[in-house]
Structures are given as C-alpha cells and as structure tokens.
Design a protein around this motif. Structure first.
Motif, short mmCIF file in Angstrom:
data_model
loop_
_atom_site.label_atom_id
_atom_site.label_comp_id
_atom_site.label_asym_id
_atom_site.label_seq_id
_atom_site.Cartn_x
_atom_site.Cartn_y
_atom_site.Cartn_z
N ASP A 277 0.73 -1.18 -0.10
CA ASP A 277 0.08 -0.09 -0.15
C ASP A 277 0.92 1.16 -0.12
O ASP A 277 0.46 2.32 0.35
N ARG A 278 2.02 1.21 -0.53
CA ARG A 278 2.99 2.39 -0.58
C ARG A 278 3.52 2.39 -2.15
O ARG A 278 3.78 1.56 -2.66
N LEU A 279 3.31 3.74 -2.46
CA LEU A 279 3.75 4.10 -4.02
C LEU A 279 5.17 4.60 -4.07
O LEU A 279 5.34 5.67 -3.43
N TYR A 280 6.02 3.99 -4.82
CA TYR A 280 7.34 4.37 -4.82
C TYR A 280 7.61 4.78 -6.52
O TYR A 280 7.19 4.43 -7.22
N THR A 281 8.30 5.81 -6.56
CA THR A 281 9.30 6.27 -7.78
C THR A 281 10.58 6.17 -7.73
O THR A 281 11.06 6.82 -6.60
N ILE A 282 11.28 5.75 -8.69
CA ILE A 282 12.69 5.50 -8.49
C ILE A 282 13.38 5.65 -9.92
O ILE A 282 13.11 5.39 -10.80
N GLY A 283 14.55 6.71 -9.82
CA GLY A 283 15.31 7.21 -10.50
C GLY A 283 14.78 7.84 -11.71
O GLY A 283 13.86 8.50 -11.36
N GLY A 284 15.26 7.85 -13.00
CA GLY A 284 14.68 8.55 -14.13
C GLY A 284 15.66 9.40 -14.60
O GLY A 284 16.80 9.42 -14.08
N GLN A 285 15.26 10.50 -15.31
CA GLN A 285 16.09 11.31 -15.90
C GLN A 285 15.28 12.67 -16.20
O GLN A 285 14.01 12.47 -16.48
N GLU A 286 15.88 13.79 -16.53
CA GLU A 286 15.18 14.95 -17.03
C GLU A 286 15.96 15.38 -18.62
O GLU A 286 16.98 15.16 -18.68
N SER A 309 19.21 9.88 -9.36
CA SER A 309 19.08 8.72 -8.56
C SER A 309 17.90 8.93 -7.37
O SER A 309 17.87 8.19 -6.41
N ASP A 310 17.02 9.72 -7.37
CA ASP A 310 15.97 10.24 -6.50
C ASP A 310 14.94 9.08 -6.36
O ASP A 310 14.55 8.21 -7.29
N VAL A 322 10.81 11.93 0.44
CA VAL A 322 12.27 11.60 0.01
C VAL A 322 13.05 10.41 0.80
O VAL A 322 13.07 10.33 1.84
N LEU A 323 13.31 9.39 -0.03
CA LEU A 323 13.69 8.25 0.50
C LEU A 323 15.52 8.19 0.07
O LEU A 323 15.74 8.83 -0.86
N PRO A 324 15.92 7.36 0.73
CA PRO A 324 17.44 7.26 0.37
C PRO A 324 17.65 6.96 -1.31
O PRO A 324 17.04 6.12 -1.78
N PRO A 325 18.50 7.71 -1.94
CA PRO A 325 18.87 7.63 -3.24
C PRO A 325 19.46 6.45 -3.86
O PRO A 325 20.07 5.52 -2.84
N MET A 326 19.40 5.91 -4.89
CA MET A 326 20.03 4.85 -5.49
C MET A 326 21.59 5.10 -5.41
O MET A 326 21.82 5.92 -5.30
N PRO A 327 22.37 3.70 -5.49
CA PRO A 327 23.73 3.79 -5.17
C PRO A 327 24.37 4.73 -6.48
O PRO A 327 25.42 5.19 -6.34
#
Length: 429
Positions: A277-286, A309-310, A322-327
């Motif tokens: 029941d938690r929605l996460y978005t990870i990484g990506g680019q602009e 790495s957001d 905001v959660l810990p970023p990717m490596p």
C-alpha cells in the motif's frame, strides 16, 4: 664632461637594474604557472562517484565464464588517457562492484525491442510494442511463459495505441495502457489510453489523458490509476503533472482525470512500484532526444540529459516523502524491476554520461532496495550492460529480455537492440 660621464653611468646602472628586475619577475611568474598547472591537473583527476569496498564472495554467487565477465575492472593497460585534461579515465566508467551470477540463455523473443513495455501476470510475461530499429516500431504483443519457457500467443495492439514510451500497469487480469510515443524516430506522443483483458485478449478505450506524455510513471494505488511525470509534448521538457482516475475490473468509474499532488521531480524512464500500500518512484531523467527541427521524418537529435538517483514515496496524506537515493543515477528502468522478498530489484539502465566523450553509459548492476531497512545494495551483475530491460520473476528465477546492450566489456556505450531472454537464480537475504 665628468658630470656627463657620471650621468651615463647612472643611466646604464638603472637600465641594468630594470632588466634584472624584469628577469626575476618572469622567473617567479613561471614558477607560479607551473605550480598552478600541476594543481589544476590534480583537480581534474577522475574518481568514481562511489568508492565502495570490494564485494565479499558469496556462496550463492556463481561466476560467469571468463569470456562473459563484464564486471568493473580498472586495468592500467586498457585505460584511456584524456590528453586534453591530463587525466586517466576507465573505459568501464561508473561500474559498481557486485557479485557475479550464473546466467542461462533462454529462447529468444520473436523480435528485438527497445523502449518496449512488459507486464507479468502469474507465470506469463506480456511484452508490448517497442522499437525494432530507429525506423521500425512494433504494434503487437508477445507472451513468454515462465513455466514452459517458451514464447507464443502473439496478438495485435489497437492501431491508435502508442508504440514506445508507454505507461502501463496491471491489477492481475486487466492491463491499463496510458499515452506514449506514436511511430518511429522521435515522433509525437498520443493521449490515447486503453485497457486489455488478458483472458479474452479484448481491448477497450478509456478517457484520454488530459495531455499526452512520454514514459510517465504509472501505477494502480487505492483503486485509482495514477499517471505522473514523463516528458511533455516536445519530448524533452520534464512534466511534473500527476493525474488519477478511479478504475475497477477493467472499467473506468469516472468521466475525467483528477489532478493530484505534482511529483517533486519530473521526467521519463523511472520505475514506479506499489508494495504494501505504498507507492514508490525510483530514478529517471530530465531531458531526452528530440525531433530535429523541420525534419520530415522527425529524425532524433541528441539533447542534454540529466540522470538522477532520486527515490520518492507517496504517503497516506498524499504527500511525497524523500527516501535514500540509489547507489548511482539510473534511468530507462520503467519495466526493469521486480518485487522479491520484500525488496525491489532493478536490472540495468543508463547512468550519467561519460564526462569527456559525453556519450550515454549503460549499467549492468542489479540493485536491491530493502523495504524494511530502506537500504540499497548491488546483489549481482547482468551478463552485459543493457537499458530498457523487460524483467520478470518466477519460481526463484530472475528473467530479463530485450533492450539495447553495450558494445563490449570495455565500451559501455549502447549499440545493438536485442531480443535475447536470460535468467539467473536469485537468492536474496
């Protein structure tokens, strides 16, 4: 006359003094220049973004054959010297250490795919659309069965449906398809949306998105279909818009999309997952490729991209946390993930461009995000670097197919679009 001679002597002494002074100043300036040049060269010395310790050997890790080993290695005789800046750069730029895995090659997909989409339902992986080449796009679905390890069941998509950069999610039977790019090269997006009944293979229309988007983050959460971010109509400008619409059993329960809290950072090619029941978005680019101005075929033209790495989570109050970023920064991972043992596993993608050549750099790491501790780690390596992988997980096996792979062990830039299917036994603590 004596006074005249004395005057000439004083004048000569003065000229000599000035010459000596100028010579001394030049010598000092030369020393200062040499010192600053040395300091400047040191300041340009490249270091990896993450200086991790060497990985521990795991009893659950099985090494690839030497010829297929694509782990990060900094080998002096293979390093490339950047003569302009006087620094040394590894050809395997930005690879992170991690255990080697034993990979098994399975039946190849009927067609190669780049920027396609994939949805797993039980032991079947539905693989949609994608580029075959920059001038050819697919408009059908292939199905891979994890139990029989075979491809089959091909069927066509609606003619109005996008061919790449799709937003897609399932409730376990119905697959909701949102917006995306229509056509090859860098053509425009469409706002069309569809729902597929995977049992009957029938398609139905849904209300179009308020505006079209490229590769938006898409998920089902609390009875609503959420669509976030992506790139705007010019294919480059990041969108932060967030819409939702109520759906149930393949039916849309509302006539219009509802505006929700904008995503903190826009852009395409990120993973979007709902767990517990938690929605996460990870990484990506602009930013992204754009159509070349006045090109009759919308020929793709490279633009500056920023990979990030957001990691964000939408909480009970509909606020982004905001959660810990990717490596390391990672993009082109919208269908490159699976949920395994209360962890999110992400395979491959793209990272920051090379600091000198400015070329796109592919990833070969398998990242694990533990949901109980919110910690990231590298739990394995792919058999090669690859972006836009289509991932599934079944009976302890991690599968991936399709995407665009690297040019070789020492060249992490993209080259061949593939349809290969690989699997490895994934053991997570």
């Amino acid at each position: 006359m004596p006074r005249l001679a004395a005057g000439k002597q004083r004048k000569s002494a003065k000229i000599l003094f000035i010459c000596v002074g100028l010579l001394g100043a030049a010598l000092i300036a030369d020393l200062l220049w040499a010192s600053s040049t040395s300091s400047s060269a040191r300041s340009f010395t490249y270091k990896p973004a993450f200086d991790w310790p060497p990985p521990k050997t795991s009893s659950d890790s099985f090494p690839l054959p030497v010829s297929s080993n694509h782990s990060a290695k900094v080998v002096a005789d293979k390093d490339k010297k950047d003569e302009f800046h006087g620094r040394i750069l590894s050809k395997t730029f930005a690879d992170l250490p991690g255990p080697e895995l034993k990979w098994e090659k399975m039946s190849e997909a009927p067609v190669p795919r780049l920027d396609g989409a994939a949805i797993q339902i039980n032991d079947e992986l539905f693989v949609f659309a994608g580029y075959g080449t920059i001038d050819l796009v697919h408009s059908h679905v292939d199905i891979y069965n994890f139990t029989s390890n075979r491809w089959g069941g091909r069927f066509d998509m609606p003619k109005e449906m996008a061919h790449s950069h799709l937003g897609m999610v399932t409730d376990g039977r119905y697959i909701y398809i949102v917006t995306g790019q229509y056509g090859p090269q860098c053509r425009g997006p469409t706002a069309h949306t569809f729902v597929l009944d995977t049992k009957t293979k029938k398609w139905e229309d849904m209300p179009p998105l308020p505006v079209p988007r490229y590769a938006p983050a898409t998920q089902l959460w609390r009875g609503r279909l959420h669509v976030m971010g992506g790139s705007k109509e010019d294919r480059y400008t990041p969108g932060v818009d967030h819409w939702s619409i109520a759906v149930k059993d393949g039916k849309v329960l509302e006539k219009e999309w509802r505006i929700e809290m904008p995503i903190p950072r826009g852009g395409p090619h990120r993973a979007c997952i709902v767990v517990d029941d938690r929605l996460y978005t990870i990484g990506g680019q602009e930013g992204d490729f754009m159509a070349k101005p006045n090109s009759p075929i919308f020929k793709c033209s490279r633009r500056n991209e920023v990979v990030y790495s957001d990691v964000y989570m939408l909480d009970d109050e509909m606020k982004w946390k905001v959660l810990p970023p990717m490596p390391k920064p990672d993009s082109h991972i919208e269908f490159a993930w699976a949920v395994v043992n209360n962890s999110i596993v992400i395979a491959g993608g793209t990272t920051d461009k090379h600091p000198v050549t400015k070329k796109m750099i592919l990833n070969n790491e398998i990242f694990q995000f533990q949901l109980d501790t919110l910690k990231w780690s590298v739990v394995g390596k792919l058999p090669f670097r690859v972006k836009t992988t289509l991932v599934g997980f079944w009976d302890g096996w991690l599968y991936f197919t399709s995407g665009q792979r690297d040019r070789g062990v020492d060249d992490p830039t993209p080259k061949k679009v593939i349809g290969e299917m690989w699997r490895t036994k994934l053991r997570l603590l």
